[in-house]
Structures are given as structure tokens and as C-alpha cells.
Write a protein that holds these residues in place. Structure first.
Motif, PDB file in Angstrom:
ATOM      1  N   SER A  70     -21.410  -5.059   3.284  1.00  0.00           N
ATOM      2  CA  SER A  70     -21.500  -5.773   2.380  1.00  0.00           C
ATOM      3  C   SER A  70     -20.419  -5.895   1.080  1.00  0.00           C
ATOM      4  O   SER A  70     -20.535  -7.156   0.701  1.00  0.00           O
ATOM      5  CB  SER A  70     -22.550  -5.333   1.430  1.00  0.00           C
ATOM      6  OG  SER A  70     -22.964  -6.064   0.212  1.00  0.00           O
ATOM      7  N   LEU A  71     -19.748  -5.298   1.197  1.00  0.00           N
ATOM      8  CA  LEU A  71     -18.431  -5.291   0.423  1.00  0.00           C
ATOM      9  C   LEU A  71     -17.293  -4.455   1.489  1.00  0.00           C
ATOM     10  O   LEU A  71     -16.971  -3.341   1.773  1.00  0.00           O
ATOM     11  CB  LEU A  71     -19.058  -4.321  -0.907  1.00  0.00           C
ATOM     12  CG  LEU A  71     -17.968  -4.676  -2.275  1.00  0.00           C
ATOM     13  CD1 LEU A  71     -16.720  -5.848  -2.300  1.00  0.00           C
ATOM     14  CD2 LEU A  71     -18.061  -3.619  -3.269  1.00  0.00           C
ATOM     15  N   ILE A  72     -15.877  -5.392   1.284  1.00  0.00           N
ATOM     16  CA  ILE A  72     -15.020  -4.498   1.425  1.00  0.00           C
ATOM     17  C   ILE A  72     -13.539  -4.178   1.230  1.00  0.00           C
ATOM     18  O   ILE A  72     -13.234  -5.406  -0.311  1.00  0.00           O
ATOM     19  CB  ILE A  72     -14.465  -5.626   2.932  1.00  0.00           C
ATOM     20  CG1 ILE A  72     -13.472  -4.537   4.002  1.00  0.00           C
ATOM     21  CG2 ILE A  72     -14.270  -7.127   2.704  1.00  0.00           C
ATOM     22  CD1 ILE A  72     -13.139  -4.747   5.100  1.00  0.00           C
ATOM     23  N   LEU A  73     -12.843  -3.571   0.943  1.00  0.00           N
ATOM     24  CA  LEU A  73     -11.992  -3.484  -0.176  1.00  0.00           C
ATOM     25  C   LEU A  73     -10.414  -3.596   0.413  1.00  0.00           C
ATOM     26  O   LEU A  73     -10.309  -3.058   1.453  1.00  0.00           O
ATOM     27  CB  LEU A  73     -11.089  -1.845  -0.739  1.00  0.00           C
ATOM     28  CG  LEU A  73     -13.231  -1.313  -1.212  1.00  0.00           C
ATOM     29  CD1 LEU A  73     -12.851   0.078  -1.484  1.00  0.00           C
ATOM     30  CD2 LEU A  73     -13.649  -2.193  -2.068  1.00  0.00           C
ATOM     31  N   MET A  74      -9.528  -4.675  -0.128  1.00  0.00           N
ATOM     32  CA  MET A  74      -8.228  -5.070   0.254  1.00  0.00           C
ATOM     33  C   MET A  74      -7.211  -5.156  -0.964  1.00  0.00           C
ATOM     34  O   MET A  74      -6.741  -5.802  -1.382  1.00  0.00           O
ATOM     35  CB  MET A  74      -8.659  -6.389   0.832  1.00  0.00           C
ATOM     36  CG  MET A  74      -9.681  -6.839   2.126  1.00  0.00           C
ATOM     37  SD  MET A  74      -8.851  -6.043   3.569  1.00  0.00           S
ATOM     38  CE  MET A  74      -7.565  -7.362   4.011  1.00  0.00           C
ATOM     39  N   ASP A  75      -6.642  -3.762  -0.536  1.00  0.00           N
ATOM     40  CA  ASP A  75      -5.428  -3.441  -1.085  1.00  0.00           C
ATOM     41  C   ASP A  75      -4.190  -4.670  -1.112  1.00  0.00           C
ATOM     42  O   ASP A  75      -4.690  -4.690  -0.042  1.00  0.00           O
ATOM     43  CB  ASP A  75      -5.160  -2.337  -1.062  1.00  0.00           C
ATOM     44  CG  ASP A  75      -4.357  -2.024  -2.462  1.00  0.00           C
ATOM     45  OD1 ASP A  75      -4.225  -2.325  -3.479  1.00  0.00           O
ATOM     46  OD2 ASP A  75      -4.637  -0.498  -2.535  1.00  0.00           O
ATOM     47  N   GLU A  76      -3.324  -4.957  -1.998  1.00  0.00           N
ATOM     48  CA  GLU A  76      -1.982  -5.552  -1.666  1.00  0.00           C
ATOM     49  C   GLU A  76      -2.611  -7.054  -0.994  1.00  0.00           C
ATOM     50  O   GLU A  76      -2.620  -7.457  -0.166  1.00  0.00           O
ATOM     51  CB  GLU A  76      -1.311  -5.069  -0.582  1.00  0.00           C
ATOM     52  CG  GLU A  76      -0.744  -3.555  -1.426  1.00  0.00           C
ATOM     53  CD  GLU A  76       0.515  -3.084  -0.690  1.00  0.00           C
ATOM     54  OE1 GLU A  76       0.655  -3.725   0.416  1.00  0.00           O
ATOM     55  OE2 GLU A  76       0.625  -1.554  -1.336  1.00  0.00           O
ATOM     56  N   PHE A  77      -3.152  -7.839  -2.364  1.00  0.00           N
ATOM     57  CA  PHE A  77      -3.162  -9.065  -1.764  1.00  0.00           C
ATOM     58  C   PHE A  77      -2.649 -10.311  -0.821  1.00  0.00           C
ATOM     59  O   PHE A  77      -3.010 -10.560  -0.163  1.00  0.00           O
ATOM     60  CB  PHE A  77      -4.704 -10.011  -2.415  1.00  0.00           C
ATOM     61  CG  PHE A  77      -5.158 -10.841  -2.593  1.00  0.00           C
ATOM     62  CD1 PHE A  77      -5.653 -11.269  -1.133  1.00  0.00           C
ATOM     63  CD2 PHE A  77      -5.678 -11.734  -3.899  1.00  0.00           C
ATOM     64  CE1 PHE A  77      -7.247 -12.312  -1.166  1.00  0.00           C
ATOM     65  CE2 PHE A  77      -6.326 -12.893  -3.151  1.00  0.00           C
ATOM     66  CZ  PHE A  77      -6.636 -12.963  -1.895  1.00  0.00           C
TER      67      PHE A  77
END
Length: 911
Positions: free
Chosen positions: A112-119
């Protein structure tokens, strides 16, 4: 008198409000993006993102860590614990294993939700996309919400400002359009002194071995204050833009006249600074902006390096939200200003570089020409003396237009020799001054065929040749008459001017010829496609018209029920890399492959064939010359070709559907005629047979027991056959449109009571009950036909319910209609059959696990009758409905239909 449709002053615009609400609450599958935005590394963006993610997980959201870089910080690492982490994908590059985000793994997992650091991170070569923000875009397109982190220095529009401020060029950037499209921006901010303290404590990640340099250069307090101001201003600009959008919807500030900005792009590296400047200007003024490139005759003189740079600058402008415009013209300043006035531009942004002193007398700058000729249009000039590294104007750059092949210069020399030979023929018959025209003609021919450089050589050689062979004394460079000084001077100047103008005209003619060639290709493809209706011929025509003019291998992949079909047939199956690009284009409806941002390592360029927001196939283009890149102008052409091909394929599909519809319509007419004829022809003999059997049954005392049993069985089958014939007649009447409805007001309880009396004999041991909610109003219906609907639905429920089963009739008022639901606790419907069961001749045992021998017309008749009353009918399994009504949860099916409430008495009408 016409109604006054003018909206009162101050009243919100309902169309704009509706559009605004739709944008916020759209049911589209696209996910939502939230960006945790900060001024620099160390402000706590990742920490804030993880904290928010843990709260969402506590609320029941399916949260997945895609990429989180905690860089050994214990506080951040502690927040990752307890969150599911997606394993990184290992990619080998030059013998080194690089770990990157696994896009395919995330799409398969689909959280449902994913975390993506350093766009702004750049992916390793071999990844599907070169940038992480492009991975995020694909996640969003697949309905996955994303949290991402971003520093202000990674925004493309402020890249040059950050470089001037800190002395560091940030190579990893994110287009502002992606940032502006985010659904939510969370500003993460701490005071500069606190950030410097965190840096001293080692809590801020910088490149290994660069702590001291970073602290001294980038992490100066003045730099941090300026970066913090940028982040705050950029966030405020976004809030202002959203506020303006809402105010416009509410009818405020509509009288404001917005600006329209035109940015002029060229091969000069100053263009990158101009693009970012125009982007910031458009953000501040909330104005649309256009990046314009004028393809004049000078475009033909650009080398490959300059042409590549122009394409890069146009792509950069497009990534920042500009609309790209390519113009053709011979007079740059006049053509630009004419286009600006015709399209309502209020400001033109142009670059300026101070020319060398030795060149000033010979050439005015383009910015000066625009300023002198502009009329009511604001000209913004950005000076290029500072900022990005300037490429000096060298003598080599100036003489580049005069360069040509050595053979061309030899041909120019040969032309001068030919003119001399022709002059010998007339030397004794005409004054020598007239012979100068022969050389002038030769210069024009050389300029038109060989270009500017050879024409200059021919002009220079013509003067001494004329002097040596045609002035007294002959065969020397001396001459008796001093007026030859003037002759030689004018001859040289005239030759140079005429040669230059002719060469320029020749270049412009070639440019126009290329444009005409492109137009002819487009016209020829359009005309040929319009004449074809079969997919095979459309693909053949498209392949023929595109492949040869551009030296391309063209392959079309058309969607069919069996999958993608390649044209031309027998084409070699693409390798896995090409197949992956093709499948991605089909799934996402965007181009991919060579010279794009998606799978750029592929050999071919693949464009979607889009028509009515549906991908009908893929256009594959592979250059026969592997070293030839696809330019932006060529890709625009290919997109136009793909649009034309998609339109032709859509016409072919519509043509096939129309033919099938016509056949189906004719079949339907024939079927109705047969139904009507067959039912009428059967009714009379069936009536006679039924009467004879009834008479025999009354003689039960005179007939043996076995004969009575056979007659009873025969009477039952005749009754069933009569019912079938009656259904045929009803169906024929409905489908032919000749059913007459006698609308009268009824109490629905009367209709239900009559129907229950008719089905009592077939009920068996089943329980049949009625549940009515509240006081029901009268309904305007044809009582006999609606009674038939109840009978058909109840008998259908009997057929699919055990002998000890239960059937319940629910009736309730729903707005201006009555809602009726007939539920059973039988085996229910097969998934996907809820709509198909109302089609003609769909027998019950095919759709439900039943033991009946239904004719397949009862439910179709119910649908026709209910729709004739202006109602709707549908079926659902009980597990899809609320089970608070006493039925056994999760069993059986329900048939629901609606009827209009009586508001006035209507007479009989024919439908």
C-alpha cells in the motif's frame, strides 16, 4: 425571454470547483506521493519519513521499505526495525556488484505504501530507468503510494543557483514537474546552528573522507542559511500556487492577466542557465512557459556536438515543465517576434554574450536585434559573462561555416578555370569589363552547389584570373588603367556578397526541402492508411512508408486476444532486453528504449500506439546505422507516425465491430421472426393437446392406473411446453419493441400475493416468506407483467434451492423507487456470471450448480419487463451483500430490481 446564465460576482465557478474536487478525490488507480523536503543533508528527512511510516503501519497500512539509507545512524536504524524491507537488486557493472532498488520486486509485492529515500539518486547502468524518481513514477502509475526524501539543491531549477552559492555542481537532480506533481510536501527544517552541531557530532552523512572539506565549504553557515531560504521559498511558492488554484475556483483573482513566457534556446551552454532562470520566473509569476528553438539556415552549419547539445537543452526544458516549440525561418528576429505576437507571449527570455571586439563591427547580437524590433513585448536578457563556463568565440568557430571538403575547393578552382576558358572566346569581341560577369556567374553556381567556403575561394581567385588574362597587358598582373583598381574591388565585393547570399539561400532551400520531405512522408502515410481497413495492410503500409526514408527497420506489435502479433510476419523474435521494453510500453503507454529515459540500453526505440487512451500495440524502430542517435525532432515525427497508425488500427477495429454488430443485428431480427412464428405455430396444437389430455384425465375411473400415470406425466410436460411457448412470445414481443404496457397504480403487496398464489403448487418443502420495510407507496406498473417477473424470479430461486431451502422477498423504499430483492440460500452464482445470466438462452445449469432444465428465457424476460418500466435489475451473491436480514451468511444469490413510485396516473402506452 432567455435565462440569464451569467454567474454573479463573487460566486464560485462550479466547473472549476468540480475539477478541483475531482483532482483531489479521483478514483484513478494512481498512487499518492509525499515528499519530505529539506534544505540539506542532516535535517532529519529520513527520520521524519520513517516516523510517519510507522504511524501508518500502526493504522493498518501495508508499509514496505524500498530504499532507506541510515548510514549507520542508530536513531534512524532503530526506526527501520519492525518494518518489512524489500531486498535490493544486485547489478554487475564493470566487474563491480552494485545494489539498487528492485522495481519489479516492488511491483510484484505491491504494498500500500513504499519508502524511497534519496529521491534524486542515479541508478546503475542496466537498470530499467536511469533515475530513481522515474522508478517512483512507475510505482505511482501502478497505484502504490510513495514516501520520498529530497533536498532543495537536487531541484533542477535551482541547480545553477546552488552552484554559484556553494561552488559545487549537483549532478543528481529531480525535474521540478515531479516535485510540483507531488500530492503532499512535508518541509523538514532545523536551525542552521543545530545542523552544524549535528555535523560536528558525526550525525550528518557526507562522502567518506570529505568531512573536513564539506564542513569548510558546503556546510558554511551562510550557505546553510541561503539553502534554508530556498527550501522555505520553494515550499511557499507551492502553497501559493495551490491557493491561487482554489481562489480561481472560488471566483477570486480571475481578472488578473497572467504572463506567457517564451524562452529562446540555442547550442550555447548558456542555455542551461536560461532554462533554469525561465523556470524560476514561471514559478514566481505562475505563468506558462515555452522553450522555442528556431531552426534557421544556420542550423545546417552546426556540427554534431552542437546539434546534440540543442536536443539535450530541449529535453531539460521539457523535464522542467516547458512546452517545446520548433520553428523554421530565414529571419530569426522577425520570425520569433511574429510568432510571439501571434500566440500572445508577454515576455521573451534570451541569452547574451559579449562578442569579441574584432567581431563587433561585422555582426550584431541576436538579443540586440530582438530589443530593437520588439513592439510591446518585454525582452529579458540574461548575460552569459558569469556563471557557467563560457566557450570563447574562436577564429575556428568563426570560419567553421566556410569549411568544406577538399574536393569542393578543387571544383571551385575548376569553375574559375572554366570561366576563364569561356572568357577567352569573347576576349576579342567585347570590352574586358563585361567579362567579369562570367566570373560572377561562376561564383553563383559554386555557392549554390558547393556552399559558402568554396564560393569565397572562387571570388578570391576570380579577381587575379581576370587581371592576368583579360586586362592589358595580358598574362601579367600589371595593368595600364588605374580605374581597374575600382573594377577589381567591386568585382571582389560583389562576388563575395552574391556568393554569400546564394549559399545562404541554398541552405534555406535545403531546409525547406527537408521540411517538405517530412510533410510528404506524413501526407503519404496518412493517405495510404486512410484507404486501408485490415490490420495486415495497415501494418504493411506503415512499414513501407517509414522504413526507407529514415533507414530504419520497422516492426509493429499489435495487440490481439492471443497476445502481441508482430508485423511483418516472420520477423526475428527480439531478445529479452527488447522484449522487456516492448512489454513495458504496452503496460504503461509510454515510449521506451534507445535515447529515452526508460531502458535506454535497448537497441530499438519503441512507441505506444495509443487511441482513445488504450494501447493498441507498439511501433518498434531500429536504426540500421547503430551509431545514429534519434534526435528530438525525429522522435516527434515518430510520435506523429505512431498516432496515425493507432488511429488506423482503431478504425479497423471499429469497422470489424460494426460488421459484427450488423451480423448480430441481422441474426437478432431473424431470431425474433423465428421465435414469433414458432410460438404462434405451436400454441394452437398445444392448446388442443392440452384439452384432450385434460378430458382424458377426467375419465380416471374408466382408465387403468398405468394409463392415468402416463397421462398425468404427459399433462405436466404439455404445461411446461406451453409455458415455454408463452416465454417465446413474451421474448419476441420485448425484443421487437411491440410489447404494450398498461400502466396503473398498484400496491406492491397485491402483486406479490398474486405471484405467491401462482407458485404455491411448485414450492414443495421450501420456506417462502416476505419482509416489507415501512409503509410502501403505490407503484406505477403493468400489474400482469410485474407479476410475471415475481413468478419467474421465485421459480428460478426454487430451481436452485434445496427442498428444505428458504426464499425471502424483501421490499423497501429507495428514494423515488421501490427496491425489491428476492434471495435464496442455494449454491449461488459463479463469479463473473452476474450479468450473463440475463442474456437469452443462458440456462441455469450452465451458470449455477442446479438440477433444473430451464429454458434460458425467464431471466431475459424479467430484464426486458423491468427495463420497459424504467427500472434496473441485477444479481449478486449473498456474500457480496449485507447479511443482517436473517439469511444464512455467504450462501445463495439475490436478484434485485427497482420499480418507479406512482406520481400520476398514466394511460396505456406502447414501447
Amino acid at each position: 425571454m432567455k435565462p440569464d446564465n451569467r454567474r454573479p460576482a463573487g460566486r464560485p465557478d462550479p466547473d472549476k470547483l468540480l475539477k478541483l474536487v475531482e483532482n483531489e478525490t479521483s478514483g484513478s488507480p494512481r498512487g499518492h506521493l509525499k515528499v519530505f523536503f529539506g534544505s540539506s543533508a542532516g535535517v532529519g528527512k529520513t527520520y521524519a519519513m520513517l516516523g510517519e511510516a510507522r504511524r501508518r503501519q500502526a493504522e493498518g497500512r501495508d508499509v514496505l521499505v524500498g530504499v532507506v539509507e541510515h548510514h549507520g545512524r542508530t536513531e534512524t536504524a532503530a526506526l527501520v526495525e519492525g518494518l518489512p524491507v524489500l531486498p535490493l537488486l544486485e547489478i554487475e557493472h564493470r566487474g563491480v556488484i552494485v545494489r539498487e532498488f528492485d522495481l519489479d520486486g516492488a511491483l510484484a509485492r505491491k504494498p500500500s505504501l513504499i519508502l524511497m529515500d534519496e529521491f534524486a539518486h542515479s541508478n546503475a547502468p542496466g537498470s530499467r530507468h536511469p533515475k530513481r524518481w522515474q522508478d517512483v513514477e512507475e510505482l505511482l502509475d501502478n497505484g502504490i503510494d510513495v514516501y520520498a526524501t529530497l533536498n532543495v539543491q537536487h531541484l533542477e531549477s535551482v541547480n545553477d543557483q546552488v552552484a554559484r552559492l556553494t561552488g559545487v555542481w549537483v549532478k543528481e537532480t529531480v525535474p521540478d514537474t515531479i516535485f510540483e506533481a507531488a500530492d503532499e510536501i512535508a518541509l523538514v527544517d532545523i536551525p542552521s546552528d543545530d545542523l552544524l552541531k549535528r555535523l560536528a557530532e558525526g550525525k550528518v552523512y557526507v562522502a567518506e573522507g570529505a568531512n573536513k572539506r564539506a564542513a569548510e565549504n558546503f556546510f558554511k553557515k551562510s550557505n546553510l542559511l541561503a539553502l534554508r531560504e530556498m527550501a522555505l521559498r520553494r515550499t511557499a511558492e507551492r502553497v501559493d500556487a495551490q491557493s491561487d488554484e482554489l481562489n480561481a475556483a472560488m471566483g477570486q483573482n480571475e481578472a488578473q492577466l497572467g504572463q506567457k513566457i517564451m524562452l529562446l534556446i540555442g547550442p550555447d551552454p548558456l542555455s542551461t542557465r536560461l532554462i533554469r532562470h525561465a523556470k524560476r520566473m514561471s514559478v514566481r509569476g505562475r505563468a506558462p512557459w515555452f522553450a522555442v528553438y528556431l531552426q534557421s539556415d544556420r542550423h545546417e552549419q552546426l556540427d554534431e556536438k552542437d546539434r546534440t547539445r540543442v536536443e539535450q537543452y530541449l529535453r531539460l526544458a521539457e523535464s522542467l515543465g516547458a512546452q517545446i516549440v520548433r520553428l523554421s525561418g530565414a529571419r530569426p528576429a522577425q520570425d520569433i517576434l511574429a510568432y510571439a505576437q501571434q500566440n500572445g507571449f508577454t515576455r521573451i527570455v534570451v541569452g547574451y554574450r559579449r562578442p569579441p571586439l574584432w567581431l563587433k563591427p561585422f555582426r550584431a547580437t541576436f538579443a540586440q536585434a530582438l530589443i530593437e524590433q520588439s513592439d510591446g513585448i518585454e525582452i529579458t536578457v540574461v548575460h552569459g559573462a558569469t556563471g557557467q563556463t563560457r566557450e570563447p568565440v574562436t577564429a575556428a568557430a568563426v570560419i567553421r561555416p566556410y569549411l568544406a571538403r577538399p574536393l569542393d575547393y578543387l571544383l571551385a578552382t575548376a569553375m574559375v578555370a572554366l570561366c576563364t576558358a569561356i572568357g577567352f572566346v569573347f576576349r576579342d569581341h567585347t570590352p574586358s569589363n563585361n567579362l567579369a560577369m562570367i566570373y560572377l556567374t561562376g561564383v553563383v553556381i559554386v555557392a549554390a552547389r558547393l556552399g559558402l567556403g568554396p564560393s569565397v575561394l572562387a571570388s578570391i581567385l576570380s579577381v587575379p584570373a581576370f587581371n592576368f588574362f583579360f586586362t592589358d597587358p595580358y598574362y601579367t598582373f600589371n595593368f595600364y588603367d588605374t580605374y581597374y583598381y575600382v573594377t577589381f574591388a567591386f568585382m571582389l565585393v560583389t562576388s563575395l556578397v552574391v556568393g554569400s547570399l546564394t549559399a545562404r539561400l541554398s541552405r534555406h532551400a535545403r531546409l525547406v526541402s527537408n521540411r517538405e520531405r517530412e510533410t510528404q512522408i506524413l501526407y503519404g502515410l496518412t493517405r495510404s492508411l486512410s484507404a486501408e481497413r485490415s490490420v495486415d495492410m495497415i501494418c504493411e503500409v506503415a512499414t513501407r512508408h517509414i522504413s526507407e526514408p529514415f533507414s530504419l527497420d520497422v516492426t509493429l506489435f499489435v495487440k490481439t486476444p492471443e497476445g502481441l502479433k508482430a508485423y511483418p510476419e516472420g520477423v526475428t523474435t527480439p531478445d529479452m532486453r527488447e522484449t522487456g521494453a516492448i512489454n513495458w510500453v504496452v503496460a504503461n503507454g509510454q515510449m521506451a528504449g534507445r535515447d529515452t529515459d526508460t531502458m535506454p540500453s535497448a537497441n530499438g526505440l519503441y512507441l505506444p500506439l495509443l487511441a482513445e487512451k488504450e494501447t493498441l500495440g507498439v511501433l518498434g524502430l531500429t536504426a540500421r546505422d547503430n551509431g545514429h542517435p534519434f534526435t528530438g525532432a525525429e522522435i516527434l515525427q515518430f510520435e506523429a507516425f505512431a498516432s496515425l497508425i493507432a488511429g488506423a488500427l482503431q478504425r479497423a477495429r471499429r469497422s470489424d465491430e460494426a460488421a459484427e454488430s450488423k451480423v448480430e443485428s441481422e441474426n437478432e431480427k431473424l431470431r425474433n421472426v423465428l421465435l414469433s412464428s414458432l410460438s404462434h405455430d405451436l400454441r394452437t396444437p398445444l392448446t388442443v393437446m392440452n384439452g384432450s389430455v385434460s378430458t382424458l384425465l377426467r375419465m380416471r375411473k374408466e382408465l387403468p392406473r398405468k394409463a392415468m400415470d402416463e397421462l398425468t406425466s404427459l399433462w405436466g410436460q404439455l404445461t411446461r411446453l406451453q409455458k415455454f411457448v408463452g416465454n417465446l412470445l413474451d421474448m419476441a414481443a420485448i425484443t421487437s419493441g411491440h410489447m404494450k404496457l398498461n400502466f396503473q397504480p398498484y400496491m406492491i403487496q397485491e402483486i406479490i400475493g398474486a405471484a405467491l398464489g401462482r407458485v404455491e403448487a411448485t414450492k414443495g418443502g421450501r420456506t417462502l416468506r416476505t419482509q416489507i420495510s415501512g409503509n410502501l407507496p403505490m407503484v406505477m406498473i403493468d400489474g400482469g407483467l410485474i407479476e410475471q417477473v415475481f413468478i419467474n424470479l421465485i421459480e428460478n430461486a426454487f430451481q436452485h434451492t434445496d427442498d428444505d431451502g428458504e426464499v425471502v422477498i424483501y421490499v423497501e423504499k429507495d428514494a423515488d423507487r421501490l427496491r425489491v430483492r428476492i434471495s435464496d440460500n442455494g449454491t449461488g452464482l459463479k463469479d463473473g456470471d452476474e450479468a450473463r445470466i440475463f442474456e437469452q438462452f443462458q440456462k441455469g445449469q450452465e451458470l449455477r450448480s442446479d438440477r433444473s432444465g430451464g429454458t434460458g428465457l425467464g431471466l431475459a424476460i424479467c430484464r426486458g419487463i423491468v427495463q420497459a418500466h424504467g427500472g434496473m435489475i441485477y444479481a449478486k451473491n449473498n456474500r457480496m451483500l449485507a447479511s443482517s436480514d436473517g439469511m444464512r451468511s455467504g450462501t445463495g444469490a439475490s436478484f434485485i430490481f427497482t420499480l418507479p413510485i406512482a406520481t400520476s396516473f398514466l394511460t396505456s402506452q406502447e414501447i
